[in-house]
Design a protein around this motif. Sequence first.
Motif, PDB file in Angstrom:
ATOM      1  N   ASN A 274      71.292 -34.621  29.625  1.00  0.00           N
ATOM      2  CA  ASN A 274      72.713 -34.203  29.760  1.00  0.00           C
ATOM      3  C   ASN A 274      73.645 -34.772  30.801  1.00  0.00           C
ATOM      4  O   ASN A 274      74.920 -35.073  30.800  1.00  0.00           O
TER       5      ASN A 274
ATOM      6  N   GLY B  59      70.952 -40.329  16.313  1.00  0.00           N
ATOM      7  CA  GLY B  59      71.203 -39.069  15.848  1.00  0.00           C
ATOM      8  C   GLY B  59      69.963 -38.028  16.373  1.00  0.00           C
ATOM      9  O   GLY B  59      70.203 -36.801  15.944  1.00  0.00           O
ATOM     10  N   TYR B  60      69.192 -38.407  17.194  1.00  0.00           N
ATOM     11  CA  TYR B  60      68.118 -37.558  17.828  1.00  0.00           C
ATOM     12  C   TYR B  60      68.961 -36.434  18.679  1.00  0.00           C
ATOM     13  O   TYR B  60      69.999 -36.745  19.463  1.00  0.00           O
ATOM     14  N   SER B  61      68.568 -35.133  18.728  1.00  0.00           N
ATOM     15  CA  SER B  61      69.222 -34.179  19.641  1.00  0.00           C
ATOM     16  C   SER B  61      68.890 -34.536  21.226  1.00  0.00           C
ATOM     17  O   SER B  61      67.888 -35.243  21.279  1.00  0.00           O
ATOM     18  N   ARG B  62      69.386 -33.965  21.816  1.00  0.00           N
ATOM     19  CA  ARG B  62      69.040 -34.115  23.495  1.00  0.00           C
ATOM     20  C   ARG B  62      67.530 -33.715  23.846  1.00  0.00           C
ATOM     21  O   ARG B  62      66.825 -34.095  24.538  1.00  0.00           O
ATOM     22  N   ASP B  63      67.093 -32.410  23.204  1.00  0.00           N
ATOM     23  CA  ASP B  63      65.930 -31.930  23.251  1.00  0.00           C
ATOM     24  C   ASP B  63      64.943 -32.893  22.701  1.00  0.00           C
ATOM     25  O   ASP B  63      63.768 -33.369  23.371  1.00  0.00           O
ATOM     26  N   GLU B  64      65.057 -33.723  21.800  1.00  0.00           N
ATOM     27  CA  GLU B  64      64.092 -34.738  21.241  1.00  0.00           C
ATOM     28  C   GLU B  64      64.048 -36.013  22.088  1.00  0.00           C
ATOM     29  O   GLU B  64      63.107 -36.323  22.269  1.00  0.00           O
ATOM     30  N   VAL B  65      65.083 -36.253  22.422  1.00  0.00           N
ATOM     31  CA  VAL B  65      65.302 -37.565  23.264  1.00  0.00           C
ATOM     32  C   VAL B  65      64.554 -37.118  24.591  1.00  0.00           C
ATOM     33  O   VAL B  65      63.693 -37.915  24.924  1.00  0.00           O
TER      34      VAL B  65
ATOM     35  N   LEU C 136      69.807 -41.279  20.904  1.00  0.00           N
ATOM     36  CA  LEU C 136      70.718 -40.545  20.937  1.00  0.00           C
ATOM     37  C   LEU C 136      71.634 -41.182  19.755  1.00  0.00           C
ATOM     38  O   LEU C 136      72.263 -40.516  18.957  1.00  0.00           O
TER      39      LEU C 136
ATOM     40  N   LYS D  13      65.777 -32.512  30.073  1.00  0.00           N
ATOM     41  CA  LYS D  13      66.943 -32.487  29.133  1.00  0.00           C
ATOM     42  C   LYS D  13      68.365 -32.357  29.975  1.00  0.00           C
ATOM     43  O   LYS D  13      69.197 -32.876  29.595  1.00  0.00           O
TER      44      LYS D  13
END
Length: 125
Positions: free
Chosen positions: A35, A17-23, A14, A31
């Motif tokens: 969150n 810079g990775y999105s929450r979907d990518e993480v 995170l 997800k």
Amino acid sequence: MSLTPIQNEALCLLAAGYSRDEVAGKTGVSKSTINRWVTQPDFKTMLRNAVIQVYDAAIAELVSGSREAAKELKSIITDPDTPKRVKVSAIQVLLTTAAKAKESALEERLEAIETALDGNISSED
């Protein structure tokens, strides 16, 4: 808050810079779990600090290359074979960057003065 290895990995991703979907995809965690972690105060604070560290590291990397960049711009400017329009562009970049650096230094000095003055005003009250 002590993080599990997966939470630590998620935090690092995170912060990078990775999105929450990518993480979620990279860690194998849903997800909704990501969150939930992000809303926890301790995790949120750790994430904010990690983002600041990533940003500081990126700035340090840019600063470490700035001297070489300036030398390269100078060599472009002084090279007799460089077309004049390229020289003008190099000069513009060099002068703009120098002006921004000076402005940044002045802002830091002004902030220091304001902080000192605020401290003196508070102590006099």
